[in-house]
Scaffold this motif. Sequence first.
Motif, short mmCIF file in Angstrom:
data_model
loop_
_atom_site.label_atom_id
_atom_site.label_comp_id
_atom_site.label_asym_id
_atom_site.label_seq_id
_atom_site.Cartn_x
_atom_site.Cartn_y
_atom_site.Cartn_z
N GLY A 279 -23.06 -64.31 52.55
CA GLY A 279 -23.23 -64.46 51.11
C GLY A 279 -24.68 -64.55 50.68
N ASP A 280 -24.93 -65.37 49.66
CA ASP A 280 -26.23 -65.31 48.98
C ASP A 280 -26.72 -66.67 48.49
N VAL A 281 -26.28 -67.75 49.12
CA VAL A 281 -26.71 -69.05 48.61
C VAL A 281 -28.06 -69.43 49.22
N ASN A 282 -28.63 -70.53 48.74
CA ASN A 282 -29.97 -70.91 49.21
C ASN A 282 -30.01 -71.11 50.72
N SER A 283 -28.93 -71.64 51.29
CA SER A 283 -28.92 -71.86 52.74
C SER A 283 -28.89 -70.55 53.51
N GLU B 148 -36.83 -77.20 47.22
CA GLU B 148 -36.48 -78.37 48.03
C GLU B 148 -35.32 -78.05 48.96
N GLN B 149 -34.27 -77.46 48.37
CA GLN B 149 -33.06 -77.18 49.15
C GLN B 149 -33.39 -76.18 50.28
N THR B 150 -34.06 -75.09 49.90
CA THR B 150 -34.38 -74.04 50.87
C THR B 150 -35.30 -74.59 51.97
N GLN C 222 -25.21 -78.14 51.77
CA GLN C 222 -25.54 -77.79 50.37
C GLN C 222 -24.43 -78.24 49.42
N HIS C 223 -23.18 -77.99 49.79
CA HIS C 223 -22.05 -78.57 49.05
C HIS C 223 -21.45 -79.68 49.92
N TYR C 224 -21.28 -80.85 49.30
CA TYR C 224 -20.96 -82.05 50.09
C TYR C 224 -19.78 -82.83 49.54
N ASP C 225 -19.34 -82.57 48.29
CA ASP C 225 -18.19 -83.31 47.77
C ASP C 225 -16.96 -82.94 48.59
N ALA D 187 -22.50 -73.31 54.11
CA ALA D 187 -23.32 -74.18 53.28
C ALA D 187 -22.62 -74.63 52.02
N ALA D 188 -22.07 -73.66 51.31
CA ALA D 188 -21.54 -73.94 49.98
C ALA D 188 -20.14 -73.34 49.88
N ARG D 189 -19.42 -73.78 48.87
CA ARG D 189 -18.01 -73.41 48.73
C ARG D 189 -17.72 -71.93 49.00
N PRO D 190 -18.46 -70.99 48.40
CA PRO D 190 -18.08 -69.59 48.63
C PRO D 190 -18.32 -69.10 50.06
N ASN D 191 -18.98 -69.90 50.89
CA ASN D 191 -19.21 -69.48 52.28
C ASN D 191 -18.02 -69.75 53.18
N HIS E 43 -19.80 -71.68 36.46
CA HIS E 43 -20.80 -72.55 37.08
C HIS E 43 -22.21 -71.97 37.07
N ARG E 44 -22.36 -70.70 36.65
CA ARG E 44 -23.70 -70.09 36.74
C ARG E 44 -24.67 -70.82 35.80
N PRO E 45 -25.88 -71.08 36.29
CA PRO E 45 -26.88 -71.71 35.43
C PRO E 45 -27.02 -71.00 34.08
C1 UD1 Z 1 -24.24 -72.58 44.56
C2 UD1 Z 1 -24.83 -71.21 44.87
C3 UD1 Z 1 -24.04 -70.12 44.13
C4 UD1 Z 1 -22.56 -70.24 44.39
C5 UD1 Z 1 -22.12 -71.66 44.03
C6 UD1 Z 1 -20.62 -71.87 44.21
C7 UD1 Z 1 -27.26 -71.09 45.27
C8 UD1 Z 1 -28.55 -70.72 44.66
N1 UD1 Z 1 -26.21 -71.11 44.43
O1 UD1 Z 1 -24.48 -72.84 43.19
O2 UD1 Z 1 -24.49 -68.86 44.58
O3 UD1 Z 1 -21.86 -69.31 43.61
O4 UD1 Z 1 -22.85 -72.58 44.85
O5 UD1 Z 1 -20.25 -73.17 43.92
O6 UD1 Z 1 -27.21 -71.35 46.46
N2 UD1 Z 1 -23.01 -80.58 43.41
C9 UD1 Z 1 -22.15 -81.64 43.58
N3 UD1 Z 1 -21.33 -81.62 44.64
C10 UD1 Z 1 -21.31 -80.61 45.53
C11 UD1 Z 1 -22.19 -79.53 45.34
C12 UD1 Z 1 -23.03 -79.53 44.26
O7 UD1 Z 1 -22.13 -82.59 42.79
O8 UD1 Z 1 -20.53 -80.65 46.51
C13 UD1 Z 1 -23.92 -80.58 42.26
C14 UD1 Z 1 -25.37 -80.65 42.73
O9 UD1 Z 1 -25.82 -81.93 42.78
C15 UD1 Z 1 -26.10 -79.86 41.69
C16 UD1 Z 1 -25.04 -78.88 41.19
O10 UD1 Z 1 -23.78 -79.36 41.60
O11 UD1 Z 1 -26.50 -80.65 40.62
C17 UD1 Z 1 -25.31 -77.50 41.69
O12 UD1 Z 1 -25.21 -77.40 43.11
P1 UD1 Z 1 -26.01 -76.26 43.93
O13 UD1 Z 1 -25.50 -76.15 45.30
O14 UD1 Z 1 -27.44 -76.47 43.72
O15 UD1 Z 1 -25.68 -74.94 43.16
P2 UD1 Z 1 -24.35 -74.33 42.60
O16 UD1 Z 1 -24.47 -74.26 41.14
O17 UD1 Z 1 -23.13 -74.98 43.18
#
Ligand code: UD1
Length: 389
Positions: free
Chosen positions: A97-101, A72-74, A40-43, A10-14, A230-232
């Motif tokens: 891992g532990d992401v929303n997906s 929304e994502q989940t 979830q990660h698309y760039d 789903a996301a980079r760390p996966n 990157h943590r909120p």
């Molecule tokens: C997510 C994971 C986190 C992980 C991190 C690694 C959850 C809750 N969080 O957090 O555990 O450590 O990924 O990167 O699942 N965005 C882009 N391009 C992308 C991806 C994201 O522009 O390819 C933007 C999104 O629009 C959003 C922000 O980055 O505004 C955050 O993306 P999101 O996937 O929601 O959470 P991360 O902070 O990346």
Amino acid sequence: MKKHIHLIAAARPNFMKIAPLYHALKKVAWANPVIVHTGQHYDVNMSDAFFADLRLPEPDIHLGIGSGTHAEQTGQVMIAYEEMLNDQKPDMVIVVGDVNSTIACTLAAAKISYGRMGEGQAGQSRTASSVNEEDRPMIAHLEAGLRSFDRSMPEEINRLATDVLADILWTPSPDADQNLLKEGVAPHKIVRVGNIMIDSLEMLRHKIEELSIHMDLGLTKKEYGVVTLHRPSNVDNPAVLQGLCESLNRISQMLPLVFPVHPRTRKNLEKTGLMDSLAGNKRLFLLEPQSYIKFMNLVFNCRMVITDSGGIQEETTYLGIPCLTMRPNTERPATIHEGTNKLCRTDQVVEQAETILSGGTRHRTVPEFWDGKTSGRIIESIKSFMQIP
Ligand code: UD1
């Protein structure tokens, strides 16, 4: 018949967690591994570059979900993945891992019913060893049992909920086993397989070592630091982010810093105008997010790392590189007790960086089973749970 196994990415760390397992499953005759990318990660540099580096094929299934609030994502991943489950009826779903997906796909798989069972059987309690003969896929969680004990982190909620639902819990370290046992997980579901990310690192070590990205930036080996944030909790609050920017500017006077900026962080730096305070500093190198091989090359050759990532705490422990983690807690305590990691408050980072720069290398041990052989142990575990001879 081959076992149809979904690997959820789903996301980079996966991506570096599914890659070694995908390659290992491809080699065995009984498995048909299928990569499901939720989107979830698309760039390109958050996703495609990782697929290329890790020699992964195009995902077999792309759910195309993208950004949104947590619900929304989940929710959207659940809806899209439920349809895919009904269509494909995999025998096993592996989430990492532990992401929303991770939780979204786990929930969808835990509640699906393939409609293959006779009346009265569905809903009966099941054991992990028999679940694949029943009406839904067996669910395995890779990197199970990690706990920060901080429920304000979305990832902690995802970990807790995923581990309650999964049939097989593959853990990286003894603390993870203990956490699961304390939560009442049946011991037969827990299998310590080690740290899968070290498999990726070892698989690509030769490629990582071929590069010298620091030289392209005019930097000297072991005379620069690497930063990721990157943590909120660090980047969404403008006051905290401002404090961090000031600290990074101060640390860069002692040690030049290379900072690949996560999209979330970039957006916030731009929104708050803080980007200018960093961009004007010639000892601070702001980069786009780096591909796996390039990023690991930067880490291999650096003096220290400042991060709030989960995975980088582990990679630096394995490599023996000092790491300051900008968080009040970690779900990876082995990196502190055995490794090179230190938790750090945002107002302490300059002082802590000075301490690292004035001291020698700290003694560390590599935790057991962080050896590049985790995917082999997982294959054995799948065979045992699925009763494959
Ligand atoms: C997510 C994971 C986190 C992980 C991190 C690694 C959850 C809750 N969080 O957090 O555990 O450590 O990924 O990167 O699942 N965005 C882009 N391009 C992308 C991806 C994201 O522009 O390819 C933007 C999104 O629009 C959003 C922000 O980055 O505004 C955050 O993306 P999101 O996937 O929601 O959470 P991360 O902070 O990346």
